[in-house]
Design a protein around this motif. Structure first.
Motif, PDB file in Angstrom:
ATOM      1  N   VAL A  32       0.850  -1.193   0.000  1.00  0.00           N
ATOM      2  CA  VAL A  32       0.000   0.000   0.000  1.00  0.00           C
ATOM      3  C   VAL A  32       0.879   1.235   0.000  1.00  0.00           C
ATOM      4  CG1 VAL A  32      -1.731   1.314   1.260  1.00  0.00           C
ATOM      5  CG2 VAL A  32      -1.862  -1.179   1.210  1.00  0.00           C
ATOM      6  N   HIS A  33       0.688   2.085  -0.990  1.00  0.00           N
ATOM      7  CA  HIS A  33       1.413   3.349  -1.054  1.00  0.00           C
ATOM      8  C   HIS A  33       0.477   4.447  -0.567  1.00  0.00           C
ATOM      9  CE1 HIS A  33       4.694   1.501  -3.214  1.00  0.00           C
ATOM     10  NE2 HIS A  33       3.884   1.074  -4.154  1.00  0.00           N
ATOM     11  N   HIS A  34       0.840   5.084   0.505  1.00  0.00           N
ATOM     12  CA  HIS A  34       0.013   6.171   1.006  1.00  0.00           C
ATOM     13  C   HIS A  34       0.170   7.388   0.096  1.00  0.00           C
ATOM     14  CE1 HIS A  34       0.755   3.711   4.712  1.00  0.00           C
ATOM     15  NE2 HIS A  34      -0.558   3.813   4.726  1.00  0.00           N
ATOM     16  N   GLY A  35      -0.926   8.101  -0.083  1.00  0.00           N
ATOM     17  CA  GLY A  35      -0.897   9.286  -0.935  1.00  0.00           C
ATOM     18  C   GLY A  35      -1.716   9.070  -2.184  1.00  0.00           C
ATOM     19  N   ASN A  36      -2.251  10.153  -2.719  1.00  0.00           N
ATOM     20  CA  ASN A  36      -3.114  10.110  -3.900  1.00  0.00           C
ATOM     21  C   ASN A  36      -2.234  10.269  -5.131  1.00  0.00           C
ATOM     22  OD1 ASN A  36      -5.256  10.098  -5.586  1.00  0.00           O
ATOM     23  ND2 ASN A  36      -6.158  12.021  -4.881  1.00  0.00           N
ATOM     24  N   SER A  37      -1.615   9.184  -5.556  1.00  0.00           N
ATOM     25  CA  SER A  37      -0.617   9.256  -6.611  1.00  0.00           C
ATOM     26  C   SER A  37      -0.855   8.158  -7.637  1.00  0.00           C
ATOM     27  CB  SER A  37       0.786   9.091  -6.012  1.00  0.00           C
ATOM     28  OG  SER A  37       1.727   8.821  -7.024  1.00  0.00           O
ATOM     29  N   PRO A  38      -0.637   8.463  -8.917  1.00  0.00           N
ATOM     30  CA  PRO A  38      -0.840   7.433  -9.933  1.00  0.00           C
ATOM     31  C   PRO A  38       0.253   6.363  -9.934  1.00  0.00           C
ATOM     32  CG  PRO A  38      -0.064   9.453 -10.951  1.00  0.00           C
ATOM     33  CD  PRO A  38      -0.350   9.781  -9.505  1.00  0.00           C
ATOM     34  N   ASP A  39       1.429   6.659  -9.404  1.00  0.00           N
ATOM     35  CA  ASP A  39       2.518   5.669  -9.467  1.00  0.00           C
ATOM     36  C   ASP A  39       3.558   5.915  -8.378  1.00  0.00           C
ATOM     37  OD1 ASP A  39       3.621   7.992 -10.436  1.00  0.00           O
ATOM     38  OD2 ASP A  39       4.634   7.066 -12.131  1.00  0.00           O
ATOM     39  N   CYS A  40       3.144   5.921  -7.133  1.00  0.00           N
ATOM     40  CA  CYS A  40       4.072   6.196  -6.031  1.00  0.00           C
ATOM     41  C   CYS A  40       5.175   5.127  -6.018  1.00  0.00           C
ATOM     42  CB  CYS A  40       3.334   6.220  -4.704  1.00  0.00           C
ATOM     43  SG  CYS A  40       4.386   6.640  -3.298  1.00  0.00           S
ATOM     44  N   PRO A  41       6.447   5.531  -6.128  1.00  0.00           N
ATOM     45  CA  PRO A  41       7.528   4.555  -6.187  1.00  0.00           C
ATOM     46  C   PRO A  41       8.126   4.208  -4.829  1.00  0.00           C
ATOM     47  CG  PRO A  41       8.412   6.706  -6.664  1.00  0.00           C
ATOM     48  CD  PRO A  41       6.940   6.904  -6.387  1.00  0.00           C
ATOM     49  N   ASP A  42       7.527   4.677  -3.750  1.00  0.00           N
ATOM     50  CA  ASP A  42       8.084   4.440  -2.427  1.00  0.00           C
ATOM     51  C   ASP A  42       6.952   4.124  -1.448  1.00  0.00           C
ATOM     52  OD1 ASP A  42       9.879   4.373  -0.222  1.00  0.00           O
ATOM     53  OD2 ASP A  42      11.142   5.889  -1.178  1.00  0.00           O
ATOM     54  N   ASP A  43       7.274   4.044  -0.168  1.00  0.00           N
ATOM     55  CA  ASP A  43       6.244   3.749   0.823  1.00  0.00           C
ATOM     56  C   ASP A  43       5.156   4.818   0.852  1.00  0.00           C
ATOM     57  OD1 ASP A  43       7.827   1.626   1.436  1.00  0.00           O
ATOM     58  OD2 ASP A  43       8.329   2.264   3.471  1.00  0.00           O
ATOM     59  N   ASP A  44       5.566   6.077   0.697  1.00  0.00           N
ATOM     60  CA  ASP A  44       4.632   7.189   0.838  1.00  0.00           C
ATOM     61  C   ASP A  44       4.863   8.224  -0.257  1.00  0.00           C
ATOM     62  OD1 ASP A  44       3.444   6.438   3.523  1.00  0.00           O
ATOM     63  OD2 ASP A  44       5.555   6.591   4.063  1.00  0.00           O
ATOM     64  N   CYS A  45       3.810   8.964  -0.557  1.00  0.00           N
ATOM     65  CA  CYS A  45       3.911  10.060  -1.516  1.00  0.00           C
ATOM     66  C   CYS A  45       3.013  11.214  -1.073  1.00  0.00           C
ATOM     67  CB  CYS A  45       3.499   9.613  -2.924  1.00  0.00           C
ATOM     68  SG  CYS A  45       4.814   8.751  -3.829  1.00  0.00           S
ATOM     69  N   ILE A  46       3.431  12.415  -1.428  1.00  0.00           N
ATOM     70  CA  ILE A  46       2.617  13.610  -1.237  1.00  0.00           C
ATOM     71  C   ILE A  46       2.501  14.289  -2.589  1.00  0.00           C
ATOM     72  CG2 ILE A  46       2.352  15.817  -0.055  1.00  0.00           C
ATOM     73  CD1 ILE A  46       4.343  14.766   2.067  1.00  0.00           C
ATOM     74  N   ALA A  47       1.286  14.417  -3.091  1.00  0.00           N
ATOM     75  CA  ALA A  47       1.042  15.099  -4.360  1.00  0.00           C
ATOM     76  C   ALA A  47       0.541  16.508  -4.064  1.00  0.00           C
ATOM     77  CB  ALA A  47       0.030  14.327  -5.204  1.00  0.00           C
ATOM     78  N   LEU A  48       1.390  17.495  -4.319  1.00  0.00           N
ATOM     79  CA  LEU A  48       1.090  18.903  -4.019  1.00  0.00           C
ATOM     80  C   LEU A  48       0.595  19.598  -5.278  1.00  0.00           C
ATOM     81  CD1 LEU A  48       1.272  21.575  -2.362  1.00  0.00           C
ATOM     82  CD2 LEU A  48       3.696  21.685  -3.038  1.00  0.00           C
ATOM     83  N   PHE A  49      -0.635  20.109  -5.232  1.00  0.00           N
ATOM     84  CA  PHE A  49      -1.223  20.846  -6.353  1.00  0.00           C
ATOM     85  C   PHE A  49      -1.055  22.340  -6.103  1.00  0.00           C
ATOM     86  CE2 PHE A  49      -4.806  23.140  -8.254  1.00  0.00           C
ATOM     87  CZ  PHE A  49      -4.824  22.650  -9.558  1.00  0.00           C
ATOM     88  N   VAL A  50      -0.436  23.037  -7.056  1.00  0.00           N
ATOM     89  CA  VAL A  50      -0.254  24.481  -6.955  1.00  0.00           C
ATOM     90  C   VAL A  50      -0.592  25.140  -8.282  1.00  0.00           C
ATOM     91  CG1 VAL A  50       1.493  24.412  -5.127  1.00  0.00           C
ATOM     92  CG2 VAL A  50       2.224  24.266  -7.509  1.00  0.00           C
ATOM     93  N   ASN A  51      -1.066  26.357  -8.206  1.00  0.00           N
ATOM     94  CA  ASN A  51      -1.216  27.159  -9.424  1.00  0.00           C
ATOM     95  C   ASN A  51      -1.001  28.627  -9.090  1.00  0.00           C
ATOM     96  OD1 ASN A  51      -3.746  27.515  -8.187  1.00  0.00           O
ATOM     97  ND2 ASN A  51      -4.807  26.219  -9.679  1.00  0.00           N
ATOM     98  N   GLY A  52      -1.188  29.484 -10.088  1.00  0.00           N
ATOM     99  CA  GLY A  52      -0.791  30.877  -9.955  1.00  0.00           C
ATOM    100  C   GLY A  52      -1.802  31.747  -9.235  1.00  0.00           C
ATOM    101  N   ASP A  53      -1.698  33.031  -9.494  1.00  0.00           N
ATOM    102  CA  ASP A  53      -2.443  34.026  -8.727  1.00  0.00           C
ATOM    103  C   ASP A  53      -3.951  33.930  -8.921  1.00  0.00           C
ATOM    104  OD1 ASP A  53      -0.104  35.305  -7.751  1.00  0.00           O
ATOM    105  OD2 ASP A  53       0.127  36.347  -9.668  1.00  0.00           O
ATOM    106  N   LEU A  54      -4.665  34.133  -7.826  1.00  0.00           N
ATOM    107  CA  LEU A  54      -6.085  34.477  -7.893  1.00  0.00           C
ATOM    108  C   LEU A  54      -6.116  35.997  -7.993  1.00  0.00           C
ATOM    109  CD1 LEU A  54      -7.585  32.147  -5.122  1.00  0.00           C
ATOM    110  CD2 LEU A  54      -7.253  31.666  -7.557  1.00  0.00           C
ATOM    111  N   LEU A  55      -6.255  36.501  -9.204  1.00  0.00           N
ATOM    112  CA  LEU A  55      -6.102  37.933  -9.476  1.00  0.00           C
ATOM    113  C   LEU A  55      -7.430  38.487  -9.985  1.00  0.00           C
ATOM    114  CD1 LEU A  55      -4.306  40.417  -9.641  1.00  0.00           C
ATOM    115  CD2 LEU A  55      -3.533  39.654 -11.891  1.00  0.00           C
ATOM    116  N   PHE A  56      -8.180  39.103  -9.096  1.00  0.00           N
ATOM    117  CA  PHE A  56      -9.539  39.539  -9.397  1.00  0.00           C
ATOM    118  C   PHE A  56      -9.584  41.039  -9.651  1.00  0.00           C
ATOM    119  CE2 PHE A  56     -10.418  35.381  -8.044  1.00  0.00           C
ATOM    120  CZ  PHE A  56     -11.730  35.060  -8.360  1.00  0.00           C
ATOM    121  N   HIS A  57      -9.860  41.392 -10.906  1.00  0.00           N
ATOM    122  CA  HIS A  57     -10.116  42.773 -11.289  1.00  0.00           C
ATOM    123  C   HIS A  57     -11.633  43.003 -11.337  1.00  0.00           C
ATOM    124  CE1 HIS A  57      -6.017  44.076 -12.622  1.00  0.00           C
ATOM    125  NE2 HIS A  57      -5.852  42.759 -12.697  1.00  0.00           N
TER     126      HIS A  57
END
Length: 403
Positions: A32-57
């Motif tokens: 069992v590989h912990h973490g929401n990953s399509p192909d975790c190659p180790d015991d555990d994985c952390i998938a960090l989702f990031v994107n750019g600015d919330l820029l509201f005009h």
């Protein structure tokens, strides 16, 4: 008694036989590989989702107004902006937004460029989209002074969204942000810093995390403060630490001199597992510098459309899933094993909405097939322009993961 003993012996023989058969035919335990990953190659994985600015005009938020003076949370509904983003957030473990600007009180008054005070319903939409945390150490953090920082802090806190970057109190400013992956993969530390506050000077230097440029008398202490926070995060159990940097040179398709020098200096400290940036309002390259991956510019996640010549890059962005692999609680075992990126548009079919370019979504194209293909190729070329290994840095096609 003899009859009883004979029965017992017979029963024991059958049991022993069954045990032998079961041992022979039982498959090996599934790893069992912990973490929401399509192909975790180790015991555990952390998938960090990031994107750019919330820029509201203003021209953007006007499209989502219900009753702008309402104070009960119904003044605006920004949920449709984030609809297409949700499957990508759900395919990750920890999702982090970048709040470019402070927020106004419920019901206003609001203000747009150059001194922002945006509708607080943006926080509601970020919560509904599924963001776990937000950074807000940017050049606009002090636009509304301490009151603006307090409003944003309190609103994110009430929404259950963790945060770092600008602060209500000095005590908050020295606390590292550590986020436990909800899927059990591990703990992430998150540190921020901005090069500029647009010439503004806060009432206290601790109000906003800074990364002032080389030559500034505060430069070395800014770097040290970021490193100290990273170390504190690890002491609190962080398996990996990400650094979010905010630049101010806009609409560039390459990393500027501050971004490169600052990111390299931070990487050389060995305190950070990945460095990523926003602020340029454009997609920028991904680089592996020594053993540290750097995502220089994620562009805008949500923004108004710019029609100014040369500023069209404002209308696109990059969302990335940075995957760390290792063993939870074991320092030194972690590394970035893949970075999935998807080019995005700020519109879909003429309506403001986060949109993955090149049809990687059931809802189809963003602008039109030809424009989508052109922008996808443009961003692709930028992403790999500093030599990123495409075995690690891969264009993210979420539809392929669901086949």
């Amino acid at each position: 008694m003899k009859h009883h003993n004979a029965s017992t012996a017979s029963s024991d023989a059958v049991t022993s036989s069954n045990v032998a058969v079961n041992k022979k035919n039982t498959p090996k335990p599934v790893v069992v590989h912990h973490g929401n990953s399509p192909d975790c190659p180790d015991d555990d994985c952390i998938a960090l989702f990031v994107n750019g600015d919330l820029l509201f005009h203003e021209h953007l938020w006007q499209h989502f107004a219900n009753n702008p003076t309402a104070t009960d949370g119904t003044a605006f509904n920004f949920d449709p902006l984030f609809t297409n983003m949700k499957p990508y957030i759900q395919a990750s473990d920890i999702s982090v937004c970048e709040f470019e600007t402070p927020i106004a009180p419920r019901g206003g008054p609001y203000a747009a460029y150059p001194v922002f005070n945006i509708p607080p319903e943006v926080v509601d939409a970020a919560q509904h989209a599924g963001y776990n945390a937000c950074t807000h150490g940017t050049n606009h953090s002090w636009d509304q002074g301490a009151a603006g920082i307090t409003r944003l802090w309190d609103a994110l806190d009430a929404a259950g969204i963790k945060q770092t970057g600008s602060y209500k109190t000095e005590e908050d400013s020295v606390k590292p942000l550590v986020i436990d992956s909800p899927t059990g993969g591990g703990k992430l530390g998150l540190v921020t810093g901005t090069v500029s506050l647009n010439g503004e000077v806060p009432d206290q230097d601790w109000r906003v995390d800074r990364l002032r440029e080389s030559g500034d008398p505060h430069h070395d202490s800014d770097i040290q403060r970021a490193v100290d926070k990273a170390k504190a995060a690890r002491k609190q159990g962080a398996d990996v630490v990400a650094m979010a940097i905010h630049s101010v040179q806009e609409y560039l398709t390459k990393a500027d001199s501050w971004q490169i020098s600052e990111a390299h200096e931070l990487a050389d400290t060995g305190a950070f597992d990945v460095i990523y940036g926003a602020g340029c309002h454009c997609a920028q390259p991904i680089e592996k510098y020594h053993n540290t991956w750097i995502v220089y510019g994620l562009g805008n996640a949500i923004t108004v459309t710019s029609h100014i010549p040369g500023h069209e890059v404002n209308n696109q962005g990059v969302s990335a899933r940075i995957q760390f692999a290792g063993k939870r609680g074991k320092p030194g075992s972690w590394r970035v094993n893949r970075i999935d990126w998807v080019p995005t548009a700020n519109e879909r079919q003429g309506q403001y909405q986060w949109c993955p370019i090149a049809g990687d979504h059931p809802n189809g194209v963003c602008w039109d097939p030809a424009t989508d293909a052109k922008q996808e190729q443009r961003i692709h070329d930028i992403i790999y322009s500093m030599g990123a290994d495409n075995n690690v840095v891969r264009e993210w096609r979420l539809t392929d993961e669901h086949k």
